[in-house]
Design a protein around this motif. Structure first.
Motif, mmCIF file in Angstrom:
data_model
loop_
_atom_site.group_PDB
_atom_site.id
_atom_site.type_symbol
_atom_site.label_atom_id
_atom_site.label_comp_id
_atom_site.label_asym_id
_atom_site.label_seq_id
_atom_site.Cartn_x
_atom_site.Cartn_y
_atom_site.Cartn_z
ATOM 1 N N LEU A 104 32.010 -1.038 57.800
ATOM 2 C CA LEU A 104 31.699 0.237 57.141
ATOM 3 C C LEU A 104 33.004 1.016 56.980
ATOM 4 O O LEU A 104 33.554 1.515 57.965
ATOM 5 C CB LEU A 104 30.710 1.042 57.998
ATOM 6 N N PRO A 105 33.532 1.118 55.749
ATOM 7 C CA PRO A 105 34.807 1.836 55.548
ATOM 8 C C PRO A 105 34.580 3.341 55.395
ATOM 9 O O PRO A 105 33.687 3.757 54.674
ATOM 10 C CB PRO A 105 35.340 1.245 54.226
ATOM 11 N N LEU A 106 35.402 4.141 56.058
ATOM 12 C CA LEU A 106 35.275 5.599 55.969
ATOM 13 C C LEU A 106 36.655 6.224 55.824
ATOM 14 O O LEU A 106 37.542 5.955 56.638
ATOM 15 C CB LEU A 106 34.638 6.167 57.247
ATOM 16 N N ALA A 107 36.819 7.068 54.796
ATOM 17 C CA ALA A 107 38.085 7.791 54.635
ATOM 18 C C ALA A 107 37.983 9.074 55.451
ATOM 19 O O ALA A 107 37.352 10.040 55.021
ATOM 20 C CB ALA A 107 38.328 8.094 53.166
ATOM 21 N N VAL A 108 38.550 9.040 56.640
ATOM 22 C CA VAL A 108 38.464 10.228 57.508
ATOM 23 C C VAL A 108 39.652 10.269 58.475
ATOM 24 O O VAL A 108 40.082 9.228 58.987
ATOM 25 C CB VAL A 108 37.094 10.264 58.269
ATOM 26 N N LEU A 109 40.174 11.475 58.650
ATOM 27 C CA LEU A 109 41.174 11.695 59.695
ATOM 28 C C LEU A 109 40.365 12.014 60.948
ATOM 29 O O LEU A 109 39.797 13.105 61.053
ATOM 30 C CB LEU A 109 42.084 12.867 59.324
ATOM 31 N N LEU A 110 40.267 11.069 61.845
ATOM 32 C CA LEU A 110 39.346 11.217 62.963
ATOM 33 C C LEU A 110 39.976 12.049 64.078
ATOM 34 O O LEU A 110 40.923 11.616 64.735
ATOM 35 C CB LEU A 110 38.952 9.826 63.477
ATOM 36 N N GLU A 111 39.421 13.245 64.271
ATOM 37 C CA GLU A 111 39.930 14.123 65.329
ATOM 38 C C GLU A 111 38.811 14.615 66.231
ATOM 39 O O GLU A 111 39.072 15.318 67.199
ATOM 40 C CB GLU A 111 40.658 15.327 64.708
ATOM 41 N N ASP A 112 37.549 14.263 65.856
ATOM 42 C CA ASP A 112 36.392 14.774 66.582
ATOM 43 C C ASP A 112 35.372 13.640 66.737
ATOM 44 O O ASP A 112 34.921 13.089 65.735
ATOM 45 C CB ASP A 112 35.793 15.941 65.772
ATOM 46 N N PRO A 113 35.012 13.286 67.983
ATOM 47 C CA PRO A 113 34.045 12.190 68.183
ATOM 48 C C PRO A 113 32.681 12.483 67.560
ATOM 49 O O PRO A 113 31.898 11.570 67.328
ATOM 50 C CB PRO A 113 33.914 12.081 69.700
ATOM 51 N N GLU A 114 32.416 13.773 67.294
ATOM 52 C CA GLU A 114 31.133 14.131 66.667
ATOM 53 C C GLU A 114 31.335 14.442 65.183
ATOM 54 O O GLU A 114 30.514 15.125 64.571
ATOM 55 C CB GLU A 114 30.489 15.317 67.399
ATOM 56 N N ASP A 115 32.406 13.935 64.587
ATOM 57 C CA ASP A 115 32.662 14.123 63.159
ATOM 58 C C ASP A 115 31.438 13.661 62.365
ATOM 59 O O ASP A 115 31.003 12.509 62.514
ATOM 60 C CB ASP A 115 33.897 13.295 62.736
ATOM 61 N N PRO A 116 30.856 14.554 61.536
ATOM 62 C CA PRO A 116 29.621 14.191 60.822
ATOM 63 C C PRO A 116 29.778 12.990 59.886
ATOM 64 O O PRO A 116 28.780 12.408 59.462
ATOM 65 C CB PRO A 116 29.274 15.456 60.020
ATOM 66 N N GLN A 117 31.029 12.597 59.585
ATOM 67 C CA GLN A 117 31.205 11.427 58.710
ATOM 68 C C GLN A 117 30.991 10.112 59.465
ATOM 69 O O GLN A 117 30.822 9.059 58.858
ATOM 70 C CB GLN A 117 32.598 11.442 58.093
ATOM 71 N N LEU A 118 31.062 10.161 60.804
ATOM 72 C CA LEU A 118 30.785 8.948 61.595
ATOM 73 C C LEU A 118 29.281 8.659 61.539
ATOM 74 O O LEU A 118 28.476 9.579 61.357
ATOM 75 C CB LEU A 118 31.210 9.153 63.053
ATOM 76 N N PRO A 119 28.886 7.381 61.707
ATOM 77 C CA PRO A 119 27.457 7.066 61.663
ATOM 78 C C PRO A 119 26.693 7.816 62.758
ATOM 79 O O PRO A 119 27.194 7.993 63.863
ATOM 80 C CB PRO A 119 27.417 5.561 61.925
ATOM 81 N N SER A 120 25.461 8.210 62.391
ATOM 82 C CA SER A 120 24.607 8.915 63.340
ATOM 83 C C SER A 120 23.847 7.912 64.208
ATOM 84 O O SER A 120 23.645 6.767 63.812
ATOM 85 C CB SER A 120 23.616 9.773 62.547
ATOM 86 N N THR A 121 23.387 8.370 65.380
ATOM 87 C CA THR A 121 22.521 7.513 66.196
ATOM 88 C C THR A 121 21.121 7.471 65.579
ATOM 89 O O THR A 121 20.328 6.600 65.894
ATOM 90 C CB THR A 121 22.413 8.050 67.638
ATOM 91 N N ASN A 122 20.853 8.429 64.680
ATOM 92 C CA ASN A 122 19.552 8.463 64.010
ATOM 93 C C ASN A 122 19.728 7.987 62.564
ATOM 94 O O ASN A 122 20.101 8.754 61.678
ATOM 95 C CB ASN A 122 19.000 9.898 64.047
#
Ligand SMILES: C[S@@+](CC[C@H](N)C(=O)[O-])C[C@H]1O[C@@H](n2cnc3c(N)ncnc32)[C@H](O)[C@@H]1O
Length: 258
Positions: A104-122
């Motif tokens: 799953l490719p995502l264009a994101v500067l990851l600085e937050d483990p709860e970044d809404p662009q990351l996949p949800s558990t739901n």
């Protein structure tokens, strides 16, 4: 505030460089060979632990060379990169028939483990807590990160309890390590490799357990004989330019306590 501004500056410098280089990235032998060596080192580490992760996060995946090597052995690789150009190339590669379909490719500067662009558990609502991972990989990226402590905290927050990081990068083996990059390729470079002692105490400080930073492989690289020898292209223009040196690489390992 000052560090947020410095971070943004570094990200912009890095993004513009990597967006520009994305289309030709996969044509570089060094880049391909380094990812293959990283995959080999990670596989050996997994074997020594007798452990097989299912959910993997790769931070700074570029065009996904390492993600492609890991994907056949796991359930899914979430592959993130701050440079959209890199992710666009990865998306095109994934569309090809022979490509693994579990990236799953995502264009994101990851600085937050709860970044809404990351996949949800739901999966249905895509709301709520973000997915946590068994393994985080990141190859040739740490030397571009202004705030190492910050990214390590983010990684810890992205792991499931008992999850592990296996981060590969070249080693800061002294003043000569500076030659890894040609003068014209220094945009977005924050440090000349990984300093083993500093990285080890930083990872422990942030909360990783069983930390180890070990030399894993060494590979030849053409470097400038003097600053600026390779000009704006950053690579030798003819056979008389540059010299071959052996660059050591380390694997930085740590576990998130249960
Ligand atoms: C030298 S490239 C390595 C790419 C890939 N890992 C490889 O070896 O082919 C470094 C990559 O890290 C990405 N990057 C740097 N900092 C990042 C961050 N905080 N989050 C996501 N990507 C980042 C850059 O956009 C760039 O594509």
């Amino acid at each position: 505030m000052a560090s947020a501004v410095a971070n943004l500056r570094a990200v912009n410098a890095g993004n513009s460089r990597f967006n520009k280089e994305a289309l030709s990235w996969d044509s570089r032998p060094f880049v391909n060979e380094a990812s293959q060596a990283a995959a080999k080192a990670i596989t050996a580490k997994l074997k020594s632990l007798d452990w097989q992760p299912k959910q993997v996060l790769e931070i700074g995946c570029g065009t996904g060379i390492l993600s492609f090597l890991i994907a056949p052995h796991v359930d899914r690789v979430v592959a993130v990169d701050a440079a959209e150009g890199m992710i666009d190339v990865l998306k095109q590669k994934i569309e090809k028939a022979v490509a693994p379909k579990n990236i799953l490719p995502l264009a994101v500067l990851l600085e937050d483990p709860e970044d809404p662009q990351l996949p949800s558990t739901n999966a249905a609502t895509k709301d709520g807590a973000r997915q946590k991972f068994d393994l985080i990989t990141s190859h040739l990226v740490l030397h571009h990160i202004p705030d190492l402590r910050g990214v390590l905290k983010t990684m810890l927050g992205c792991l499931a309890p008992g999850g592990r990081v296996m981060l590969t990068d070249f080693q800061d083996y002294g003043p000569e390590a500076k030659r890894f990059h040609a003068l014209s390729k220094l945009d977005g470079v924050e440090r000349h490799g990984i300093n083993v002692e500093q990285m080890s105490s930083l990872m422990s400080d942030v909360g990783f357990s069983n930390v180890s930073i070990l030399p894993e492989w060494s590979m030849p690289k053409m470097v400038e004989k003097f600053d600026g020898e390779f000009g704006a292209e950053g690579k030798p223009a003819n056979d008389s330019q540059g010299e071959r040196v052996a660059v050591p690489f380390v694997l930085c390992y740590g576990e998130k306590p249960r």
